[in-house]
Design a protein around this motif. Structure first.
Motif: not given
Length: 185
Positions: A49-78
């Motif tokens: 990725y080169t654009s924060r806006d593209d990343a936000l669009a991907y998170i909003a359009g693909t990740i959030l509606p996905h039935p099983y998409y998880r952040a892998i966190c270390l001490d609470g941070r992705p």
């Protein structure tokens, strides 16, 4: 929205607590750390990725509606992400495909292995009751990912020649699977 419990595990050597949780829009800056790294994207279908806006669009359009998409966190941070996507064909609906990515600064510490183990336990423990098999298709040159899957209890099923095209090249892949009836020991 259904309440989801969070699983945790400790890294080997006590380097931190690993957990899985749903990704959020507010995770975009952490997402950009691994999503902009060419080493991380090497075996992925996407370019860095080169654009924060593209990343936000991907998170909003693909990740959030996905039935099983998880952040892998270390001490609470992705520090990476993981998904299990169900096959679309009705005849293949019992199978899901696992995909994961981890920031290169966290490679070699057992984080991906623990995250994959936790995801399999969640999926087969009721998060995705329709799935009886989780598969992972790994580029034949991605030996580190193959080791992650083996350590997480997945079985190597074989090499599939000229299985997919990645970044303009036809690639061989290794198929791994884990079944809902596999023993965790």
């Amino acid at each position: 929205m259904e309440e989801q419990k969070q699983q945790t595990a400790h890294t080997s050597g006590g380097a931190g607590v690993i957990s899985l949780r749903p990704m959020q829009l507010s995770d975009v800056d952490d997402f950009m750390v691994w999503a902009t790294d060419p080493d991380v994207a090497r075996f992925c279908t996407w370019e860095p990725y080169t654009s924060r806006d593209d990343a936000l669009a991907y998170i909003a359009g693909t990740i959030l509606p996905h039935p099983y998409y998880r952040a892998i966190c270390l001490d609470g941070r992705p520090v990476g992400s993981l998904s299990v996507t169900q096959n679309e064909a009705a005849s293949d609906a019992c199978r899901g495909e696992l995909g994961y990515v981890l920031g290169s600064g966290y490679w070699g510490r057992g984080i991906a292995t623990e995250a994959v183990k936790m995801a399999a336990a969640e999926v087969f423990g009721g998060a995705r009751p329709e799935l009886e098999r989780v598969e992972a298709v790994v580029d034949v040159e991605n030996e580190a990912s193959q080791r992650v899957l083996e350590k997480a209890g997945f079985r190597r099923e074989g090499v599939m020649r000229k299985y997919f095209a990645l970044k303009g090249r036809t690639r061989d892949a290794v198929m791994f699977s884990r079944l809902s009836t596999d023993d965790d020991s």
